[in-house]
Design a protein around this motif. Sequence first.
Motif, PDB file in Angstrom:
ATOM      1  N   VAL A   1       0.847  -1.212   0.000  1.00  0.00           N
ATOM      2  CA  VAL A   1       0.000   0.000   0.000  1.00  0.00           C
ATOM      3  C   VAL A   1       0.872   1.247   0.000  1.00  0.00           C
ATOM      4  CG1 VAL A   1      -1.588   1.393   1.391  1.00  0.00           C
ATOM      5  CG2 VAL A   1      -2.039  -1.036   1.064  1.00  0.00           C
ATOM      6  N   LEU A   2       1.858   1.276   0.888  1.00  0.00           N
ATOM      7  CA  LEU A   2       2.700   2.468   1.006  1.00  0.00           C
ATOM      8  C   LEU A   2       3.543   2.685  -0.251  1.00  0.00           C
ATOM      9  CD1 LEU A   2       3.894   2.166   4.721  1.00  0.00           C
ATOM     10  CD2 LEU A   2       2.118   3.646   3.802  1.00  0.00           C
TER      11      LEU A   2
ATOM     12  N   PHE B   1      -1.550   8.573   7.946  1.00  0.00           N
ATOM     13  CA  PHE B   1      -2.944   8.584   7.485  1.00  0.00           C
ATOM     14  C   PHE B   1      -3.244   7.334   6.651  1.00  0.00           C
ATOM     15  CE2 PHE B   1      -6.195   9.588   4.296  1.00  0.00           C
ATOM     16  CZ  PHE B   1      -7.255   9.909   5.135  1.00  0.00           C
ATOM     17  N   ALA B   2      -2.356   7.013   5.721  1.00  0.00           N
ATOM     18  CA  ALA B   2      -2.563   5.807   4.901  1.00  0.00           C
ATOM     19  C   ALA B   2      -2.612   4.563   5.793  1.00  0.00           C
ATOM     20  CB  ALA B   2      -1.439   5.680   3.868  1.00  0.00           C
TER      21      ALA B   2
ATOM     22  N   LEU C   1      -5.954   0.307   8.526  1.00  0.00           N
ATOM     23  CA  LEU C   1      -6.575  -0.323   9.691  1.00  0.00           C
ATOM     24  C   LEU C   1      -8.091  -0.230   9.620  1.00  0.00           C
ATOM     25  CD1 LEU C   1      -4.305   0.747  12.714  1.00  0.00           C
ATOM     26  CD2 LEU C   1      -4.186  -1.305  11.322  1.00  0.00           C
ATOM     27  N   ILE C   2      -8.604   0.932   9.156  1.00  0.00           N
ATOM     28  CA  ILE C   2     -10.064   1.089   9.029  1.00  0.00           C
ATOM     29  C   ILE C   2     -10.618   0.050   8.048  1.00  0.00           C
ATOM     30  CG2 ILE C   2     -11.887   2.627   8.156  1.00  0.00           C
ATOM     31  CD1 ILE C   2     -10.232   4.986   9.268  1.00  0.00           C
TER      32      ILE C   2
ATOM     33  N   THR D   1      -8.107  -0.159   0.429  1.00  0.00           N
ATOM     34  CA  THR D   1      -7.300   0.980   0.922  1.00  0.00           C
ATOM     35  C   THR D   1      -6.786   1.819  -0.237  1.00  0.00           C
ATOM     36  OG1 THR D   1      -6.610  -0.333   2.822  1.00  0.00           O
ATOM     37  CG2 THR D   1      -5.324   1.634   2.327  1.00  0.00           C
ATOM     38  N   LEU D   2      -6.199   1.185  -1.256  1.00  0.00           N
ATOM     39  CA  LEU D   2      -5.626   1.921  -2.385  1.00  0.00           C
ATOM     40  C   LEU D   2      -6.714   2.613  -3.211  1.00  0.00           C
ATOM     41  CD1 LEU D   2      -2.824  -0.555  -3.506  1.00  0.00           C
ATOM     42  CD2 LEU D   2      -2.505   1.771  -2.641  1.00  0.00           C
TER      43      LEU D   2
END
Length: 1300
Positions: free
Chosen positions: A1080-1081, A1112-1113, A1118-1119, A1127-1128
């Motif tokens: 993701v990062l 934030f990412a 986690l959310i 997420t992406l």
Amino acid sequence: MSHFTSEDEALLQSMLRQLLQNVKEKITGAPSVECAEEILLHLEETDENFHNYEFVKYLRQYINNTLGSVIEEETEKCTSAQNQGEVSGYDTVVQRVTKKTRESKEYREMMLALKNVMMVVVESLINKFEEDRMHNKELDSKTKKECQSGYYTDNYSDSDSSFNQSYTFMNQEQLQLLAERLDPIQPKEVRQEALQTLCSAPPSDILNSESWPNLRKHLTESLSDPDATFSEKILRFYAKTFSSSPFNMTREVYTSLAKHLELYFLSGEYHLPISAGLDVSNTDINRLLKKVRLLNEYQKEAPSFWIRHPEKYMEEIVECTLSLLSVKREPSHLASPEFLSPVYFLALLDIKAVWFKKWTHAYYSRTVVLRLLEKKYKSLINAAVQQCLDYFEFCKSSADRTSRVSIFSQQRCSEKQKFSYTGPELQYIYFVHSLCLLGRLLIYKQGRSLFPVQMKNRKDRVSLTDLLVLFTQLIYYSPSYPKTTLTVHTDNYSPASLVTEILQVFCDQTGCAAECLYTDAVVDALLHPIQNLLSGTEMYVNCLETTLIHAADILARIAAVEDGLSVLLYGGNENSAKDSPTAVHVIVEFTKKLLHDDISLLSGSELLPVVKGAFIFVCRQMYRTCEGLQVLIPYGLHESIAEAWKKASLLSERIPTPVTGASSPSPISQESKNVSLSEETLLDALLNFSATPKGLFLLHSTGAMNDCVTFMFNSLSKKKQTSENEESGNQVIVTQMATTPTGAVALQSSGFIKALVTELWALLECGKDDARMTQPRSTPVDPIDQSCQKSFLSLINLLTYPAVFELLSKQDMPNRPLYSLREIPTDIIDIIDRLIILNSEAKIHSLFNYEQSHVFGLRLLNVLCCELNTLLLLETQYKVSQVLLTAQEENIIETSEGPGDFIIDGLSIERNHILVRINLIGGPQERILPLRVLDKGSDPYPWPMFSSFPLPKCYLSKIPRKADFRQDNDLDKLLSLLKNPDKRSDWAENCRKQFCKVMKAKPDIITGTILAELIEKFVSHLSESPSDCYFSTADYKATDANVKNESLSSVQQLGVEMTVRYGKYLNLLKEHAENELSLVLMNCEKFLKQQQTTVVSSLCCLQGAYAGYDWFASSVFLIMSGDREKTLTFLQRFSRLLISAFLWLPRLHISMHLPITTVESGIHPVYFCSAHYIEMLLKAELPLVFSAFHMSGFTPSQICLQWITQCFWNYMDWSEICHYIATCIFLGPDYQIYMCVAVFRHLQQDILKHTEAQDLQVFLKEEALHGFRVRDYLEYMESLEPIYRPVLLKDMRNIRVQNV
């Protein structure tokens, strides 16, 4: 003194006699000769009139004539030596010049001559004193023989008595006989003999006698006696009574004298027209002035003791005084001249109405004075107002404007004694008295309530505002001193100076300033000459430069107070629309013209630099505040000041350096002085922009930041002492600077950080080299000793993550094999090496105070690690955790059976606390931090220590079980709106309202998968609406192939580990989450890189990827429960919205969406926009909290930037972090600002308490937000929205605009 004549001797005798008479009381009260000598030696310190004595003036002139050339010669020698570095410091120069002068031949000759002359003079005085004493003895013996027939005489003479005569004690019969003999019907000889006897009796006996009423009556009548000697003796008796009798007795004497004067002024024998003037040398006038003077002296002394007596006594004195001053004989017909009233004589003797100032100083007497003025003697106020009006009309109508300088003012400047006054001079004296009286009256609420007043010759009543406008107009219509006299004479009686003094006092009184000054009419009157200069309208102003300086002084004082600033920015009456420009517009435009030398009337003026500085200071008072800066930004004042500074810098480079021994350096040196002063003033003005986040951003755009910081450091280095307020202001500026990378670099290059570290080391370790040790240093009791507390807080203010990254990035730890005991650290890396990471014996042995210094370092490390980005940097570069674990392992007691218990000491407790803090992520209810103090009892430290991971489980709180999801109508309605979006414009608003309903009713529902679904669908819809998209983004398909060759930095890898550990603790992540988060990062970095620009900069934070970790990412990850795809997808859609700029900080790292100047500054919009408005709202909504920050030298912007950067991780529990993110996404980016203000509101009492304890910074950085819940403050945040949203959203949308 080589030609010393008999005239010189007589002159010196009279001077010396005057000095001794004035200090007689002090000397005679001394218990011994040695004490008397000590009093004379310290006379300059104790006697305020010391420099006014003729003998002192004579000595000063004589020394100047004799030694002046010697002192000048020695001063030049020392100055040249100082320039070459041989002498340092002002004090050293003074000592050296003094020493050389005292060793000179001229000094020895002068002292010898002076000694010889003074011996002759003193001997003559002693001889004369002996002759006088013998003569007095003969007189005393004659008096005794005359009095032996009827009176008993006490031969004891009190040396302290000003009369120095014998007392005659009398019984009641003798006093009764004395009263009869003083009856005016008695022959003159009888009355004179009786009066002589009366003067030799104790005043207390006379005032306490039964005959006093008759005596008082006869004395009052006798004051009008044509025989001057007779009335003079009565005045002497009155003076003696005033000085030696209690207040309850002297009031009767005072009232009798006042009544006599009142009757005299009302009698037919008094006829002194104003137009005829006043000859003080006239015997009758002189007698009258003596009576008034005696009254005035008593008026000024009475307030010091009347509070100890019944109020009726004081009221009696006040009433008879006001009655006397209200006396005014009306002319018999229109052509009759106006007579001098008693107030003219009082004004002549007490021109600045000191008596009235003393009477109104205390509430006890003020209430009586103002009550009587209101009920019976308002005519006195009316007359004072009328006098001011008449003088103003005279100034306006005067034909010969160029020579309209008050003759009286000129006479005050002359040294010759004045014996006569013309009519206009008397009117002027009364005007000054009236002005000072009214100025004092208006300070008090009861005094202001006397207005408006009705004047005889005016239809409209004169209101408070009318009077203040009149005062203000007097500044530029009335005559002023010539420029030469302004600097020479301190006792300035020019109306402009007097009015300015009065208005300055008004500015210092909150209630008075609000009623008197914070009105459009008064501000317009102050700006009147400035508006005329701007518009080119011709008007006469006497001494334009002085007028402008006075006006700027008052405007600056008004701008320094919040209510006054509001008047200047928006006008006094917000409801009425003004056609004329606001005050701030006039002031700023005029200041810009001054900076551009665009005022023709001031060109070439010697005082132009002073005028410029005065108006820059007015502007500075405004732009130092967030609110003021917002209004001033459109004018581009920072650019004008920067341009003027660059011109001044060029001029200073062209001016040749003064050469020692040059024949006439004065013109060049004067020009150099002016240019240097102007350059410093402009740098100081630019520096003060950095008091606010946005102001600091503007300062960077001028390119003068490095020069400003260097100027600040040099100024602070030169100042031995600074006021508490000034010191707080400087600390605020340093704190703002340290929150930005450019500011941190400027502080480093200026030498500020080196000086700070050096000072800390001197306090902590070795002390200053030039400090003599007369006693051993006390052993510190607190972990941070009080002497080091200031340095500790300064380091905390300085070491924000932007500063730490610039100062420490890629810097290796020295870790030298040997450290000298006298080797002083000069940089932050040295502090870490010598105080924090003590991983070798060499480091430990290099410290004089090992435990105290290491505790200091560990406490500093603890605060630094509260900022998660700083923690990651220190951990990856210096392996802090491993160093601490090793130290803990070495602290274990070795036993024969193996490792034993940990040694519990100050250092092991500190290390244990830090290790838990840096290895556990969690809010106030999610982790337990061990205390750093010992408990009483058998188990002083119950917290388990460890020397290897994992941490003991006792430091982790148990996660409460999630409540089963039950059906909720409000939530269903919100989900329904999100699943079925329509194209109506109110859809988003309906979603927001429904979200607020759910948040207030059942906030715990908004978490986990429900929260993920809510924000996912809401952002998805907004990102498809062109009107809601703020950023344009290119399409990006996140695949593993895209990041196959990419890798995360060590900081990011450690951040991933911490995030996953936290996620697993919250039961949000499963196995392989680390790999998913890393992808993701890396995809985020790749995606954002498409929107980045190329920038060439020396700043470390602009070289490569985003300097910190993407909190934030990680929060979104986690959310979304670790779902990489979701997420992406969310982040890509989210990046189109304005809110992404403020919630997701890496989003705008060297972004092409920002102006290139913003990118080059390295300052994020969260700082110069969000944090700026947090400070602005804090001052308006929570003024006590804002003041607490200012007093602490700390800034709300710094702690808020830390909170926002790491998404409140470690400060809030996970559920509240989710609510913070959801609230900002649903309700708008401005809710980020309201959220921080709500947090400060929640912490208000704690903030005030820790401000008092002087550890506010430590508290805010170390402590989690205990008890804060977003739902509890949602209504409060909603109440802020309608007030501030228009301004905030407008500015947030303007981040793409050049120079804000």
